[in-house]
Design a protein around this motif. Structure first.
Motif, short mmCIF file in Angstrom:
data_model
loop_
_atom_site.label_atom_id
_atom_site.label_comp_id
_atom_site.label_asym_id
_atom_site.label_seq_id
_atom_site.Cartn_x
_atom_site.Cartn_y
_atom_site.Cartn_z
N ALA A 112 47.52 23.66 -43.66
CA ALA A 112 46.24 24.06 -43.88
C ALA A 112 45.75 25.20 -43.47
O ALA A 112 46.60 25.87 -42.72
N TYR A 113 44.59 25.80 -44.38
CA TYR A 113 44.35 27.14 -44.01
C TYR A 113 42.97 27.32 -43.87
O TYR A 113 41.90 26.40 -44.40
N LEU A 114 42.42 28.35 -43.29
CA LEU A 114 41.09 28.46 -42.97
C LEU A 114 40.77 29.88 -43.16
O LEU A 114 41.35 30.99 -42.54
N ILE A 115 39.75 30.22 -43.97
CA ILE A 115 39.25 31.68 -44.19
C ILE A 115 37.88 31.71 -43.59
O ILE A 115 36.98 30.94 -43.74
N GLY A 131 30.77 31.43 -45.92
CA GLY A 131 31.16 31.94 -44.67
C GLY A 131 32.43 31.57 -44.18
O GLY A 131 33.34 32.43 -43.70
N VAL A 132 32.88 30.25 -44.41
CA VAL A 132 34.06 29.48 -43.97
C VAL A 132 34.52 28.60 -45.35
O VAL A 132 33.75 27.82 -45.82
N VAL A 133 35.85 29.04 -45.57
CA VAL A 133 36.63 28.13 -46.58
C VAL A 133 37.66 27.43 -45.75
O VAL A 133 38.64 27.93 -45.24
N ALA A 134 37.46 26.12 -45.54
CA ALA A 134 38.89 25.47 -44.90
C ALA A 134 39.46 24.59 -46.21
O ALA A 134 38.84 23.83 -46.91
N VAL A 135 40.89 24.50 -46.19
CA VAL A 135 41.70 24.08 -47.09
C VAL A 135 42.58 23.23 -46.67
O VAL A 135 43.45 23.46 -45.65
N THR A 136 42.72 22.10 -47.16
CA THR A 136 43.64 20.90 -46.68
C THR A 136 44.68 20.57 -47.56
O THR A 136 44.44 21.02 -48.77
N TYR A 196 43.70 32.01 -41.04
CA TYR A 196 44.47 31.08 -40.08
C TYR A 196 45.37 30.12 -41.06
O TYR A 196 44.78 29.59 -41.94
N GLU A 197 46.59 29.91 -40.56
CA GLU A 197 47.50 28.79 -40.83
C GLU A 197 47.14 27.62 -39.93
O GLU A 197 47.57 28.06 -38.56
N LEU A 198 47.12 26.42 -40.05
CA LEU A 198 47.24 25.30 -39.22
C LEU A 198 48.26 24.26 -39.60
O LEU A 198 48.17 23.73 -40.79
N ARG A 199 49.52 24.11 -38.61
CA ARG A 199 50.54 23.35 -39.00
C ARG A 199 50.03 21.74 -38.11
O ARG A 199 50.05 22.01 -37.02
N VAL A 200 50.14 20.68 -38.91
CA VAL A 200 49.84 19.65 -38.48
C VAL A 200 51.02 18.89 -38.21
O VAL A 200 51.85 18.89 -39.11
N PRO A 201 51.31 18.10 -37.07
CA PRO A 201 52.45 17.54 -36.97
C PRO A 201 52.70 16.07 -37.67
O PRO A 201 51.88 15.64 -38.07
N ASP A 202 54.26 15.91 -37.81
CA ASP A 202 54.32 14.91 -38.78
C ASP A 202 54.36 13.54 -37.67
O ASP A 202 54.94 13.44 -36.72
#
Length: 292
Positions: free
Chosen positions: A190-193, A179-184, A201-207
């Motif tokens: 990071a990405y979420l399908i 159902g969901v694949v989350a990639v770190t 989705y693309e998720l950009r984490v702050p430095d």
């Protein structure tokens, strides 16, 4: 680690039951730590000593070396008991809301046994996997609801050769009905399908080091320098993400909160998987989510 992070996030000691295999004096120490923290656990005992890992962190450079002890095979009787207890819990009249498979299976635990546990668990139980080694039989059951792994791991699991982790995650989700694949990828994107909504989705984490005082909520010690501790960050992400999913949060928001908690845990040098909830929220406010 997952149980510690879950307790820190929810404040509820009865939210998670940890089913574990332990042996020797190390196992005794681990149980003592869990009792001290108020973690609910069920231990299957084995005759061999549970391995330890020693991590050396250079506070001046942030470089880290991990010395991993040898892991002996667990007793066949322990493996059989582990499967029996897991099935008893998951097939009860009141099955748990979720099952989380975390880390590496110990030698002597048949990956097929874990797959049988997942395949015969109640459909009411959400299956969350944060593991990659020997996980193929479990994924093949097509009962995994959420898979959370890193970018190198997701690429290694797909048969097609691709260097794009988002595409590899989408291919894996399609092949195995996940159902969901989350990639770190550590501090990187990071990405979420989400196959249920057919979205990526693309998720950009702050430095964290770019605005350390803000994320800490106070002036940084050591003249603004801080050795970040990434140990247990992945477990922290999984714990917060799964708890948020159980509470009804959309998958992408639950993943973003998990990433924020993981980053916040890096700000605490020790112990692992401990984080400040306010720091987590400050980091979450600066995570940028883009629909692809």
């Amino acid at each position: 680690n997952f149980a510690i992070a879950s307790l820190g996030y929810t404040g509820a000691s009865n939210r998670v039951t940890l089913l574990q295999i332990l042996g020797g004096s190390t196992g005794t120490q681990i149980e003592a730590l869990e009792r001290q923290k108020g973690i609910d656990y069920i231990t299957i005992h084995t005759s061999q000593q549970t391995r330890t890992c020693t991590t050396c962190l250079d506070a001046s450079t942030g470089s880290m070396t991990e010395l991993i002890g040898v892991s002996e095979a667990i007793d066949p009787a322990a493996a059989t008991e582990f499967e029996r207890v897991a099935l008893e819990i998951l097939q009860s009249s009141h099955p748990p809301h979720a099952l989380a498979l975390c880390g590496t299976f110990p030698p002597g635990l048949d990956p097929g046994a874990v797959a049988r546990v997942v395949a015969t668990s109640s459909k009411r139980t959400l299956v969350f996997v944060d593991a990659v080694k020997d996980i193929q039989p479990t994924l093949a059951t097509k009962r995994v609801d959420v898979l959370k792994i890193n970018s190198a791991e997701v690429i290694s699991l797909v048969s097609a050769q691709t260097a794009n982790p988002a595409q590899a995650a989408a291919d894996l989700a399609h092949q195995l009905s996940i159902g969901v694949v989350a990639v770190t990828d550590g501090p990187s994107t990071a990405y979420l399908i989400d196959t249920k909504s057919s979205t990526r989705y693309e998720l950009r984490v702050p430095d964290l080091l770019e605005d350390l005082d803000y994320y800490l909520g106070k002036p940084a010690d050591n003249h603004g320098r801080l050795a970040l501790n990434p140990l247990g960050a992945g477990d922290t992400c999984s714990a917060v993400m799964l708890n948020s999913l159980i509470d009804g949060m959309p998958a992408v928001d639950a993943f973003a909160l998990g990433l924020a908690a993981a980053s916040a845990s890096c700000l605490v040098l020790m112990p692992n998987c401990v984080f400040d909830l306010s720091a987590m929220q400050r980091i979450r406010d600066r995570i940028v989510i883009t629909k692809l």
